[in-house]
Design a protein around this motif. Structure first.
Motif, PDB file in Angstrom:
ATOM      1  N   UNK A 163       0.829  -1.265   0.001  1.00  0.00           N
ATOM      2  CA  UNK A 163       0.037  -0.066  -0.042  1.00  0.00           C
ATOM      3  C   UNK A 163       0.934   1.410  -0.064  1.00  0.00           C
ATOM      4  N   UNK A 164       1.847   1.071   0.719  1.00  0.00           N
ATOM      5  CA  UNK A 164       2.954   2.317   0.897  1.00  0.00           C
ATOM      6  C   UNK A 164       3.476   2.462  -0.594  1.00  0.00           C
ATOM      7  N   UNK A 165       4.048   1.363  -1.120  1.00  0.00           N
ATOM      8  CA  UNK A 165       4.764   1.306  -2.290  1.00  0.00           C
ATOM      9  C   UNK A 165       3.712   2.004  -3.506  1.00  0.00           C
ATOM     10  N   UNK A 166       2.424   1.699  -3.588  1.00  0.00           N
ATOM     11  CA  UNK A 166       1.379   2.480  -4.428  1.00  0.00           C
ATOM     12  C   UNK A 166       1.477   3.749  -4.490  1.00  0.00           C
ATOM     13  N   UNK A 167       1.441   4.242  -2.846  1.00  0.00           N
ATOM     14  CA  UNK A 167       1.203   5.742  -2.725  1.00  0.00           C
ATOM     15  C   UNK A 167       2.487   6.399  -3.121  1.00  0.00           C
ATOM     16  N   UNK A 168       3.332   5.681  -2.813  1.00  0.00           N
ATOM     17  CA  UNK A 168       4.789   6.460  -3.209  1.00  0.00           C
ATOM     18  C   UNK A 168       4.967   6.577  -4.964  1.00  0.00           C
ATOM     19  N   UNK A 169       4.304   5.458  -5.565  1.00  0.00           N
ATOM     20  CA  UNK A 169       4.668   5.496  -6.828  1.00  0.00           C
ATOM     21  C   UNK A 169       3.652   6.298  -7.486  1.00  0.00           C
TER      22      UNK A 169
END
Length: 579
Positions: A111-117
């Protein structure tokens, strides 16, 4: 670690037996490279240097928490601050942990990876199109323009007109009126019997003495009808930090329910900041010197303020103490009905540990970072920032280390949530380690990830920058009122005891909250009377004190107090012109 413990055992045995020479084979793996030329001389271990090195390494390991001493308070095992592992496992098995994040590590990171992307992509696109609001980002660097004032020009006229209509009132009459509305004095019950104070006016006198920094002796001389013995008895048996917290909660809850307060905010955001107070007189030694606040010793009152101006939490901290560990305390342990979702601080209240811990409790952390252009983005392994953000990118997140300590992080956050230890005590312990242990490093890495998401949000969301600025401005304006109230004894703290300093801070904050509540109720009437529209009224703060008499004889005129459902008449404009 085992090598150091073995070395210490050998050294202790030498002293016990009186031998002078070390054994032929001694542990050396713990010896740092800087120490080796002194410890090993021509291939022979020098005993004196070996002992000094072992003791120096023991000191560092004790400070870092890698080694602990059974029964010690200062060098306790950090694990003893947390809920027992068996209790944590039982909580986890029984149901969801009392935390606001996804407790499964892989799902949380994705979820954090998607937000950062998403944030990287949006910032890159907006930057190439030149559409980042008041931000210029290119291969040459980053420039963030200062925010422009959003206060309408008519605000100052409306503020003056409204405050000119407010009744002139003594601070004692104001407290009586607020107490009639809220009954906050009922919270100061007897420590042993649980009964309310027989003399309500004398109790308010004690609270006022704390709040304006006058002290009981001088208050007894100034206030008619109250002896020093009576005031001291009330202070000893009715005043406590818990009572101050409960009374403050009543004032904040009464204030946030008022229609005018709703114009200032929805009650879901807050800010916190420290305010320095010098330590004078014989008690000067109680304070530490903070170079940012001058060369005089003192302490700081760290206060949390809601977007409706309500100061809902305060505590005393050392002037040299970092503010960051105390940010969560005010949010987690406040005794009001506020539900805070987003919190602001200045740079002093921000650290990667706080960034990492905030999401566990459902808070969005939005500090105003003074050095944001010098800070680095830390991405997850496999993520690319692109050429535009490459100059802002630092080393990647140590994801494997976070994964290895994920259960410890969950246990750490659960311990804070369940009250096993306070957030400030645990964060101070972690941040005090010169060489941080595994849990501290894992929390730092998690904080770097959260800070990277925040920094990209800061660049693309001008509303976030405005909310942060507005929130911090409210806290600074509240500090001006607090400074005006805390005027006795040259505005210096003369108490040596931390408990008394806490009472002064709590009394001051309660007094500030009472004035804000009183001002708000009367400003509602005054603003309506002069026909001020909501878009202007929302910029008129309830922090004025020119109409309040803070000095003189402190008398309590109960007969002159209006009924709880009635207000004093507003002042007429003609009488002001005649004056």
């Amino acid at each position: 670690m085992q090598g150091l413990l073995s070395a210490l055992t050998i050294i202790a045995e030498l002293y016990r037996t009186g031998k002078r020479r070390l054994p032929d084979r001694v542990p050396l793996r713990f010896v740092p490279s800087a120490w080796r030329p002194f410890v090993l001389r021509d291939g022979i271990v020098d005993r004196a240097a070996y002992e000094l090195c072992a003791l120096a390494q023991l000191r560092e390991r004790l400070r870092a928490g890698d080694i602990w001493v059974s029964g010690s308070r200062q060098f306790r095992d950090f694990d003893s601050y947390l809920i027992p592992s068996a209790t944590f496992d039982a909580l986890r098995e029984k149901g969801p942990l009392p935390l606001a994040i996804e407790t499964d590590f892989d799902r949380h990171i994705e979820e954090r990876r998607a937000r950062l992307d998403t944030a990287i992509e949006q910032v890159t696109v907006l930057a190439r199109q030149g559409e980042l609001p008041q931000v210029r980002l290119n291969e040459s660097g980053l420039i963030i323009s200062p925010l422009k004032a959003a206060t309408p020009p008519a605000t100052e006229i409306a503020r003056r007109a409204a405050y000119d209509r407010l009744p002139r009132v003594k601070i004692t009459d104001l407290l009586l009126e607020v107490d009639a509305w809220t009954g906050f004095s009922e919270c100061f019950i007897h420590r042993r019997s649980g009964r309310e104070a027989d003399d309500r006016n004398a109790l308010l006198t004690v609270i006022l003495a704390d709040g304006i920094n006058l002290g009981l002796t001088r208050m007894a001389e100034t206030c008619r009808g109250a002896s020093l013995r009576q005031l001291a008895h009330l202070h000893d048996w009715h005043i406590s930090e818990a009572a101050y917290g409960e009374a403050l909660g009543r004032l904040i809850d009464a204030h946030r329910a008022m229609p005018l307060a709703a114009l200032w905010g929805d009650g879901t955001t807050s800010s916190s900041d420290g305010q320095q107070f010098h330590a004078g007189g014989r008690g000067a030694a109680i304070g530490d010197i903070n170079a940012r606040s001058g060369n005089e010793p003192g302490v700081a009152f760290y206060t949390h303020v809601s977007d409706r101006y309500g100061p809902f939490a305060t505590r005393v901290i050392a002037a040299t103490a970092g503010e960051a560990p105390y940010v969560l305390d005010g949010l987690l342990y406040q005794q009001t009905g506020l539900t805070i979702e987003e919190h602001y601080t200045d740079t002093g209240g921000a650290s990667d540990h706080v960034f990492g811990l905030m999401p566990f409790f459902g808070y969005r952390f939005a500090p105003r970072l003074r050095d944001i252009k010098e800070r680095r983005l830390h991405l997850l392994p496999g993520q690319e920032a692109g050429p535009l953000l490459a100059g802002m990118t630092g080393e990647p997140i140590a994801l494997g280390h976070v994964a290895a300590h994920w259960d410890e992080l969950l246990r750490f956050a659960t311990s804070i949530r369940t009250g096993t230890g306070t957030a400030s005590a645990m964060l101070r312990r972690l941040s005090a380690y010169p060489r941080q242990n595994g849990l501290a490093l894992a929390l730092r890495e998690l904080g770097r990830l959260e800070r990277s998401i925040f920094m990209l949000d800061w660049l693309r969301d001008i509303d976030l920058r405005r909310r942060t600025q507005a929130g911090l401005n409210k806290g600074e304006a509240r500090n001006a009122l607090a400074r005006a109230l805390f005027f006795n004894q040259l505005g210096e703290l003369r108490d040596r005891r931390f408990e008394n300093q806490t009472y002064r801070a709590s009394g001051l904050n309660l007094l500030v909250a009472a004035i804000i509540l009183w001002n708000t109720r009367y400003l509602e009437v005054a603003l309506a009377d002069i026909g001020t529209p909501d878009e202007i009224a929302r910029h008129v703060a309830p922090l004025g004190w020119e109409h309040i008499s803070l000095t003189g004889d402190y008398s309590w005129n109960v007969e002159d107090r209006p009924d709880p459902d009635a207000l004093r008449p507003l002042r007429a404009v003609r009488s002001l012109l005649a004056a």
